[in-house]
Write a protein that holds these residues in place. Structure first.
Motif, mmCIF file in Angstrom:
data_model
loop_
_atom_site.group_PDB
_atom_site.id
_atom_site.type_symbol
_atom_site.label_atom_id
_atom_site.label_comp_id
_atom_site.label_asym_id
_atom_site.label_seq_id
_atom_site.Cartn_x
_atom_site.Cartn_y
_atom_site.Cartn_z
ATOM 1 N N PHE A 70 -14.198 -6.275 29.829
ATOM 2 C CA PHE A 70 -13.203 -7.118 29.190
ATOM 3 C C PHE A 70 -13.644 -8.580 29.263
ATOM 4 N N LYS A 71 -13.421 -9.308 28.154
ATOM 5 C CA LYS A 71 -13.581 -10.757 28.192
ATOM 6 C C LYS A 71 -12.183 -11.355 28.082
ATOM 7 N N VAL A 72 -11.780 -12.097 29.103
ATOM 8 C CA VAL A 72 -10.456 -12.701 29.145
ATOM 9 C C VAL A 72 -10.603 -14.172 28.784
ATOM 10 N N SER A 73 -9.937 -14.570 27.718
ATOM 11 C CA SER A 73 -10.006 -15.959 27.258
ATOM 12 C C SER A 73 -8.680 -16.664 27.533
ATOM 13 N N PHE A 74 -8.779 -17.863 28.094
ATOM 14 C CA PHE A 74 -7.584 -18.648 28.393
ATOM 15 C C PHE A 74 -7.294 -19.700 27.326
ATOM 16 N N ASN A 75 -8.201 -19.835 26.346
ATOM 17 C CA ASN A 75 -8.022 -20.917 25.370
ATOM 18 C C ASN A 75 -8.001 -20.432 23.925
ATOM 19 N N THR A 76 -7.893 -19.121 23.708
ATOM 20 C CA THR A 76 -7.868 -18.619 22.336
ATOM 21 C C THR A 76 -6.627 -19.092 21.594
ATOM 22 N N PHE A 77 -5.478 -19.052 22.239
ATOM 23 C CA PHE A 77 -4.222 -19.406 21.590
ATOM 24 C C PHE A 77 -3.777 -20.831 21.892
ATOM 25 N N GLU A 78 -4.392 -21.435 22.896
ATOM 26 C CA GLU A 78 -4.077 -22.826 23.235
ATOM 27 C C GLU A 78 -5.394 -23.549 23.528
ATOM 28 N N PRO A 79 -5.985 -24.178 22.515
ATOM 29 C CA PRO A 79 -7.296 -24.814 22.687
ATOM 30 C C PRO A 79 -7.317 -25.785 23.862
ATOM 31 N N GLY A 80 -8.397 -25.705 24.635
ATOM 32 C CA GLY A 80 -8.578 -26.608 25.762
ATOM 33 C C GLY A 80 -7.978 -26.132 27.062
ATOM 34 N N ARG A 81 -7.191 -25.055 27.027
ATOM 35 C CA ARG A 81 -6.564 -24.574 28.262
ATOM 36 C C ARG A 81 -7.614 -23.912 29.156
ATOM 37 N N LYS A 82 -7.478 -24.122 30.454
ATOM 38 C CA LYS A 82 -8.402 -23.543 31.430
ATOM 39 C C LYS A 82 -7.612 -22.979 32.604
ATOM 40 N N TRP A 83 -8.243 -22.101 33.334
ATOM 41 C CA TRP A 83 -7.685 -21.535 34.559
ATOM 42 C C TRP A 83 -8.682 -21.792 35.671
ATOM 43 N N TYR A 84 -8.298 -22.675 36.605
ATOM 44 C CA TYR A 84 -9.200 -23.103 37.680
ATOM 45 C C TYR A 84 -10.545 -23.568 37.118
ATOM 46 N N GLY A 85 -10.508 -24.299 36.026
ATOM 47 C CA GLY A 85 -11.711 -24.859 35.432
ATOM 48 C C GLY A 85 -12.473 -23.922 34.521
ATOM 49 N N LEU A 86 -11.993 -22.687 34.343
ATOM 50 C CA LEU A 86 -12.696 -21.703 33.518
ATOM 51 C C LEU A 86 -11.960 -21.463 32.213
ATOM 52 N N GLU A 87 -12.726 -21.310 31.146
ATOM 53 C CA GLU A 87 -12.148 -20.940 29.855
ATOM 54 C C GLU A 87 -12.136 -19.431 29.640
ATOM 55 N N LYS A 88 -13.063 -18.719 30.309
ATOM 56 C CA LYS A 88 -13.183 -17.282 30.100
ATOM 57 C C LYS A 88 -13.568 -16.584 31.394
ATOM 58 N N LEU A 89 -13.216 -15.297 31.469
ATOM 59 C CA LEU A 89 -13.687 -14.404 32.530
ATOM 60 C C LEU A 89 -14.404 -13.220 31.882
ATOM 61 N N ASN A 90 -15.492 -12.791 32.482
ATOM 62 C CA ASN A 90 -16.175 -11.561 32.073
ATOM 63 C C ASN A 90 -15.935 -10.500 33.143
ATOM 64 N N LEU A 91 -15.219 -9.456 32.792
ATOM 65 C CA LEU A 91 -14.934 -8.365 33.719
ATOM 66 C C LEU A 91 -15.755 -7.154 33.289
ATOM 67 N N ASN A 92 -16.792 -6.852 34.062
ATOM 68 C CA ASN A 92 -17.758 -5.814 33.695
ATOM 69 C C ASN A 92 -17.518 -4.548 34.503
ATOM 70 N N GLY A 93 -17.367 -3.434 33.804
ATOM 71 C CA GLY A 93 -17.091 -2.160 34.456
ATOM 72 C C GLY A 93 -18.289 -1.524 35.124
ATOM 73 N N GLU A 94 -19.505 -2.035 34.845
ATOM 74 C CA GLU A 94 -20.727 -1.527 35.484
ATOM 75 C C GLU A 94 -20.851 -0.009 35.303
ATOM 76 N N HIS A 95 -20.547 0.497 34.112
ATOM 77 C CA HIS A 95 -20.564 1.947 33.885
ATOM 78 C C HIS A 95 -21.949 2.541 34.084
ATOM 79 N N ASN A 96 -22.976 1.720 33.925
ATOM 80 C CA ASN A 96 -24.357 2.167 34.028
ATOM 81 C C ASN A 96 -24.814 2.333 35.479
ATOM 82 N N ASP A 97 -24.039 1.797 36.412
ATOM 83 C CA ASP A 97 -24.465 1.665 37.809
ATOM 84 C C ASP A 97 -23.407 2.250 38.727
ATOM 85 N N HIS A 98 -23.700 3.398 39.297
ATOM 86 C CA HIS A 98 -22.710 4.095 40.116
ATOM 87 C C HIS A 98 -22.448 3.410 41.447
#
Length: 342
Positions: free
Chosen positions: A1-29
């Motif tokens: 999942f890519k979580v965006s904090f500024n898609t609907f409100e330009p310039g908004r950040k969460w603790y200085g971040l505009e996005k989070l990358n949440l990787n399921g690591e399906h390839n790596d058990h």
């Protein structure tokens, strides 16, 4: 999942971040390989994303254990290099960095619906002249001038560290073997390009090519019979740079990634995340990995694309590297001079 904090409100950040990358690591058990690599790079003082394990819930439903990896964007480069007005290129297959001519437009080549060298900042200007110049210097500078000219346009010595980490961790899905997965940032403070690694899950014994990454020659890592990777091959062809790479690999293996330092860290990580793997409803759905496979993965191979367990890979790569390492002396390297007067 890519979580965006500024898609609907330009310039908004969460603790200085505009996005989070949440990787399921399906390839790596083991759900650990990419984080291990990010941690190694950061410990080796390479500008690399921060990462941590997270439990992901959506509407109170548990989606499992993920790795949160810092997004590489303007905020990332500003935090590492002190500026964000330079060109940031996301480079994916087949980004071999071979010379395509002096016209910057030639480097806007596409594969499918994306550019191979995809400009992520300053997109209105869409100016590739700095990338074209860097690739020109890389490919066309004579050997006797290579170090001097490359140091004008590229952070060469930090990249030598990255080569060492890539090869120790068996990163075949990066630039050197697969001409893939990197960012290049034009640091406007130094006027040099910075190499930023990207996507490190196919490492530490994951294999789709029927190669033994644990024993592969540390001085002959590139894929043969394919396009040349000049950023690697030219370095290996110049004795002074080859020796500096050996120096960094020796530091890496003696202080960060040897069995004494790395194996306890792997055990600690396994024990820390194990309670959150048991009830992960999605982990078994790609390759049938079970909780028992997760526990086993740190000590044993599972076959298929998992050629090594994590700890056996570290043992084999450490031993192989020590047997291959060339121990020549190097000239002193002076970097990051701080002009502060005391």
């Amino acid at each position: 999942f890519k979580v965006s904090f500024n898609t609907f409100e330009p310039g908004r950040k969460w603790y200085g971040l505009e996005k989070l990358n949440l990787n399921g690591e399906h390839n790596d058990h083991s759900i650990a390989r990419s984080k291990i690599c990010w941690d190694i790079l950061r410990q080796f003082e390479v500008p690399a994303p921060r990462s941590n394990h997270v439990r992901v819930y959506i509407n109170q439903n548990y989606y499992g254990l993920y790795i949160n990896v810092e997004h590489i964007d303007e905020e990332f480069v500003e935090s590492r290099f002190g500026n964000k007005d330079g060109n940031l290129f996301k480079c994916l297959w087949p980004c071999d960095l071979n010379y395509l001519g002096s016209n910057p437009e030639a480097y806007k080549l596409t594969v499918g619906d994306r550019r191979v060298y995809d400009l992520r900042t300053n997109t209105e200007e869409d100016d590739y002249s700095d990338l074209a110049h860097f690739i020109d210097v890389l490919n066309n500078t004579p050997d006797n001038e290579f170090i001097c000219e490359m140091e004008k346009v590229f952070n060469l010595h930090d990249y030598l560290k990255i080569i060492a980490v890539d090869i120790f961790t068996g990163n075949w899905d990066g630039y050197i073997y697969n001409k893939n997965n990197l960012y290049l940032y034009h640091n406007t403070e130094t006027d040099k390009f910075e190499y930023i690694p990207y996507d490190l899950d196919n490492t530490l014994g994951i294999d789709w090519f029927d190669r033994d990454w644990g024993t592969r020659d540390m001085y002959d890592w590139e894929q043969h019979g394919d396009e040349v990777r000049p950023l690697y091959t030219r370095i290996m062809d110049i004795p002074e740079l080859r020796d500096q790479y050996s120096y960094y690999m020796n530091i890496l293996t003696n202080s960060i990634v040897n069995e004494t330092t790395l194996l306890p860290y792997l055990s600690e990580m396994r024990d820390k995340i194990a309670p959150f793997v048991i009830n992960d409803p999605y982990a078994p759905l790609d390759y049938g990995f079970s909780y028992e496979d997760f526990l086993t993965s740190y000590n044993s191979s599972l076959g298929g694309h998992v050629a090594y367990g994590l700890m056996p890979y570290v043992h084999v790569r450490d031993s192989s590297t020590m047997g291959q390492l060339e121990g020549n002396n190097i000239r002193p390297v002076i970097k990051y001079i701080d002009p502060t007067y005391l």
